[in-house]
Design a protein around this motif. Structure first.
Motif, PDB file in Angstrom:
ATOM      1  N   VAL A   1      33.156 -60.284  -5.014  1.00 41.65           N
ATOM      2  CA  VAL A   1      31.785 -59.838  -4.739  1.00 41.65           C
ATOM      3  C   VAL A   1      30.927 -59.953  -6.000  1.00 41.65           C
ATOM      4  O   VAL A   1      29.781 -60.432  -5.944  1.00 41.65           O
ATOM      5  CB  VAL A   1      31.793 -58.392  -4.194  1.00 41.65           C
ATOM      6  N   ALA A   2      31.457 -59.541  -7.126  1.00 39.41           N
ATOM      7  CA  ALA A   2      30.703 -59.638  -8.383  1.00 39.41           C
ATOM      8  C   ALA A   2      30.421 -61.087  -8.747  1.00 39.41           C
ATOM      9  O   ALA A   2      29.327 -61.415  -9.232  1.00 39.41           O
ATOM     10  CB  ALA A   2      31.469 -58.941  -9.512  1.00 39.41           C
ATOM     11  N   THR A   3      31.377 -61.979  -8.496  1.00 43.91           N
ATOM     12  CA  THR A   3      31.187 -63.396  -8.803  1.00 43.91           C
ATOM     13  C   THR A   3      30.120 -64.012  -7.908  1.00 43.91           C
ATOM     14  O   THR A   3      29.245 -64.757  -8.383  1.00 43.91           O
ATOM     15  CB  THR A   3      32.518 -64.151  -8.643  1.00 43.91           C
ATOM     16  N   VAL A   4      30.160 -63.729  -6.630  1.00 46.88           N
ATOM     17  CA  VAL A   4      29.167 -64.276  -5.694  1.00 46.88           C
ATOM     18  C   VAL A   4      27.779 -63.724  -6.019  1.00 46.88           C
ATOM     19  O   VAL A   4      26.787 -64.469  -5.997  1.00 46.88           O
ATOM     20  CB  VAL A   4      29.577 -63.965  -4.238  1.00 46.88           C
ATOM     21  N   THR A   5      27.691 -62.453  -6.358  1.00 44.39           N
ATOM     22  CA  THR A   5      26.403 -61.859  -6.712  1.00 44.39           C
ATOM     23  C   THR A   5      25.859 -62.472  -7.996  1.00 44.39           C
ATOM     24  O   THR A   5      24.655 -62.747  -8.096  1.00 44.39           O
ATOM     25  CB  THR A   5      26.534 -60.332  -6.862  1.00 44.39           C
ATOM     26  N   ALA A   6      26.729 -62.720  -8.965  1.00 45.25           N
ATOM     27  CA  ALA A   6      26.297 -63.353 -10.214  1.00 45.25           C
ATOM     28  C   ALA A   6      25.767 -64.762  -9.945  1.00 45.25           C
ATOM     29  O   ALA A   6      24.719 -65.156 -10.479  1.00 45.25           O
ATOM     30  CB  ALA A   6      27.456 -63.407 -11.207  1.00 45.25           C
ATOM     31  N   ALA A   7      26.459 -65.507  -9.116  1.00 45.06           N
ATOM     32  CA  ALA A   7      26.012 -66.864  -8.797  1.00 45.06           C
ATOM     33  C   ALA A   7      24.681 -66.838  -8.047  1.00 45.06           C
ATOM     34  O   ALA A   7      23.783 -67.639  -8.332  1.00 45.06           O
ATOM     35  CB  ALA A   7      27.077 -67.586  -7.980  1.00 45.06           C
ATOM     36  N   ALA A   8      24.546 -65.936  -7.091  1.00 44.01           N
ATOM     37  CA  ALA A   8      23.311 -65.867  -6.306  1.00 44.01           C
ATOM     38  C   ALA A   8      22.116 -65.469  -7.168  1.00 44.01           C
ATOM     39  O   ALA A   8      21.029 -66.059  -7.040  1.00 44.01           O
ATOM     40  CB  ALA A   8      23.485 -64.879  -5.154  1.00 44.01           C
ATOM     41  N   THR A   9      22.281 -64.503  -8.049  1.00 41.65           N
ATOM     42  CA  THR A   9      21.164 -64.090  -8.901  1.00 41.65           C
ATOM     43  C   THR A   9      20.814 -65.182  -9.906  1.00 41.65           C
ATOM     44  O   THR A   9      19.638 -65.364 -10.232  1.00 41.65           O
ATOM     45  CB  THR A   9      21.461 -62.774  -9.631  1.00 41.65           C
ATOM     46  N   MET A  10      21.815 -65.928 -10.374  1.00 44.18           N
ATOM     47  CA  MET A  10      21.513 -67.018 -11.294  1.00 44.18           C
ATOM     48  C   MET A  10      20.718 -68.116 -10.602  1.00 44.18           C
ATOM     49  O   MET A  10      19.735 -68.638 -11.151  1.00 44.18           O
ATOM     50  CB  MET A  10      22.792 -67.595 -11.901  1.00 44.18           C
ATOM     51  N   VAL A  11      21.118 -68.467  -9.386  1.00 43.32           N
ATOM     52  CA  VAL A  11      20.392 -69.496  -8.636  1.00 43.32           C
ATOM     53  C   VAL A  11      18.970 -69.017  -8.349  1.00 43.32           C
ATOM     54  O   VAL A  11      18.005 -69.776  -8.488  1.00 43.32           O
ATOM     55  CB  VAL A  11      21.147 -69.847  -7.337  1.00 43.32           C
ATOM     56  N   TYR A  12      18.809 -67.760  -7.959  1.00 39.69           N
ATOM     57  CA  TYR A  12      17.487 -67.217  -7.672  1.00 39.69           C
ATOM     58  C   TYR A  12      16.605 -67.241  -8.919  1.00 39.69           C
ATOM     59  O   TYR A  12      15.412 -67.570  -8.843  1.00 39.69           O
ATOM     60  CB  TYR A  12      17.626 -65.798  -7.126  1.00 39.69           C
ATOM     61  N   ALA A  13      17.169 -66.916 -10.080  1.00 38.00           N
ATOM     62  CA  ALA A  13      16.399 -66.957 -11.324  1.00 38.00           C
ATOM     63  C   ALA A  13      15.962 -68.376 -11.647  1.00 38.00           C
ATOM     64  O   ALA A  13      14.823 -68.598 -12.086  1.00 38.00           O
ATOM     65  CB  ALA A  13      17.227 -66.384 -12.478  1.00 38.00           C
ATOM     66  N   LYS A  14      16.828 -69.350 -11.419  1.00 38.64           N
ATOM     67  CA  LYS A  14      16.468 -70.754 -11.677  1.00 38.64           C
ATOM     68  C   LYS A  14      15.355 -71.216 -10.737  1.00 38.64           C
ATOM     69  O   LYS A  14      14.436 -71.926 -11.145  1.00 38.64           O
ATOM     70  CB  LYS A  14      17.689 -71.666 -11.517  1.00 38.64           C
ATOM     71  N   VAL A  15      15.435 -70.810  -9.469  1.00 40.09           N
ATOM     72  CA  VAL A  15      14.407 -71.190  -8.500  1.00 40.09           C
ATOM     73  C   VAL A  15      13.062 -70.569  -8.891  1.00 40.09           C
ATOM     74  O   VAL A  15      12.027 -71.248  -8.855  1.00 40.09           O
ATOM     75  CB  VAL A  15      14.820 -70.773  -7.069  1.00 40.09           C
ATOM     76  N   LEU A  16      13.063 -69.298  -9.263  1.00 35.59           N
ATOM     77  CA  LEU A  16      11.813 -68.659  -9.688  1.00 35.59           C
ATOM     78  C   LEU A  16      11.233 -69.325 -10.931  1.00 35.59           C
ATOM     79  O   LEU A  16      10.012 -69.506 -11.038  1.00 35.59           O
ATOM     80  CB  LEU A  16      12.045 -67.180  -9.960  1.00 35.59           C
ATOM     81  N   ALA A  17      12.084 -69.702 -11.863  1.00 32.81           N
ATOM     82  CA  ALA A  17      11.594 -70.367 -13.071  1.00 32.81           C
ATOM     83  C   ALA A  17      10.981 -71.725 -12.740  1.00 32.81           C
ATOM     84  O   ALA A  17       9.937 -72.099 -13.278  1.00 32.81           O
ATOM     85  CB  ALA A  17      12.729 -70.526 -14.079  1.00 32.81           C
ATOM     86  N   ARG A  18      11.599 -72.452 -11.829  1.00 32.25           N
ATOM     87  CA  ARG A  18      11.036 -73.751 -11.430  1.00 32.25           C
ATOM     88  C   ARG A  18       9.731 -73.580 -10.667  1.00 32.25           C
ATOM     89  O   ARG A  18       8.805 -74.363 -10.836  1.00 32.25           O
ATOM     90  CB  ARG A  18      12.035 -74.533 -10.602  1.00 32.25           C
ATOM     91  N   LEU A  19       9.642 -72.558  -9.828  1.00 33.01           N
ATOM     92  CA  LEU A  19       8.390 -72.292  -9.118  1.00 33.01           C
ATOM     93  C   LEU A  19       7.280 -71.904 -10.089  1.00 33.01           C
ATOM     94  O   LEU A  19       6.134 -72.328  -9.924  1.00 33.01           O
ATOM     95  CB  LEU A  19       8.586 -71.195  -8.076  1.00 33.01           C
TER      96      LEU A  19
END
Length: 135
Positions: free
Chosen positions: A105-123
């Motif tokens: 669960v911690a690994t999946v949450t870490a991956a999801a938040t990292m992807v979300y941060a990258k998407v926000l930065a690109r936006l």
């Protein structure tokens, strides 16, 4: 009245685009910080899981080869016969599977938040702010 409101609406929209980009950039930095925290937590839980699976435990006994622990880790001896080895609750399979679930669960949450941060930065970058995503 509509003719008077149209230029005002266009100027309001133009003024809010940089503010929206800055807000997205701030959100991206904040979410990236949380992703780092989740990643560290995931690594800690995975390290705990691996330690519990591999490390020997129990009372130490002496022999001509030196001292060693009575019980092997669950990876080395999946079903110990000694009563001393069965008394350690964290070394039993149900507890280990729970720790594995927490690590997942911690690994999946870490991956999801990292992807979300990258998407926000690109936006934010595409909206015109000077923020660049870190790759």
């Amino acid at each position: 009245m509509e003719a008077d409101e149209t230029p005002l609406e266009v100027s309001v929209l133009e003024d809010t685009a940089p503010e929206r980009a800055e807000k997205r950039a701030r959100d991206a930095r904040r979410i990236e910080g949380w992703s780092i925290v989740w990643m560290l937590l995931a690594m800690l839980v995975w390290g705990c899981f691996i330690f519990l699976m591999v490390a020997d435990y129990g009372p130490e006994v002496s022999s001509y080869k030196g001292t060693h622990a009575v019980c092997q880790g669950p990876l080395g001896d999946p079903s110990p016969q000694d009563i001393v080895c069965r008394s350690d609750e964290l070394r039993q399979w149900p507890a280990l599977m729970g720790i594995l679930a927490l690590a997942s669960v911690a690994t999946v949450t870490a991956a999801a938040t990292m992807v979300y941060a990258k998407v926000l930065a690109r936006l934010a970058h595409s909206d015109g702010s000077g923020v660049r995503p870190q790759s």
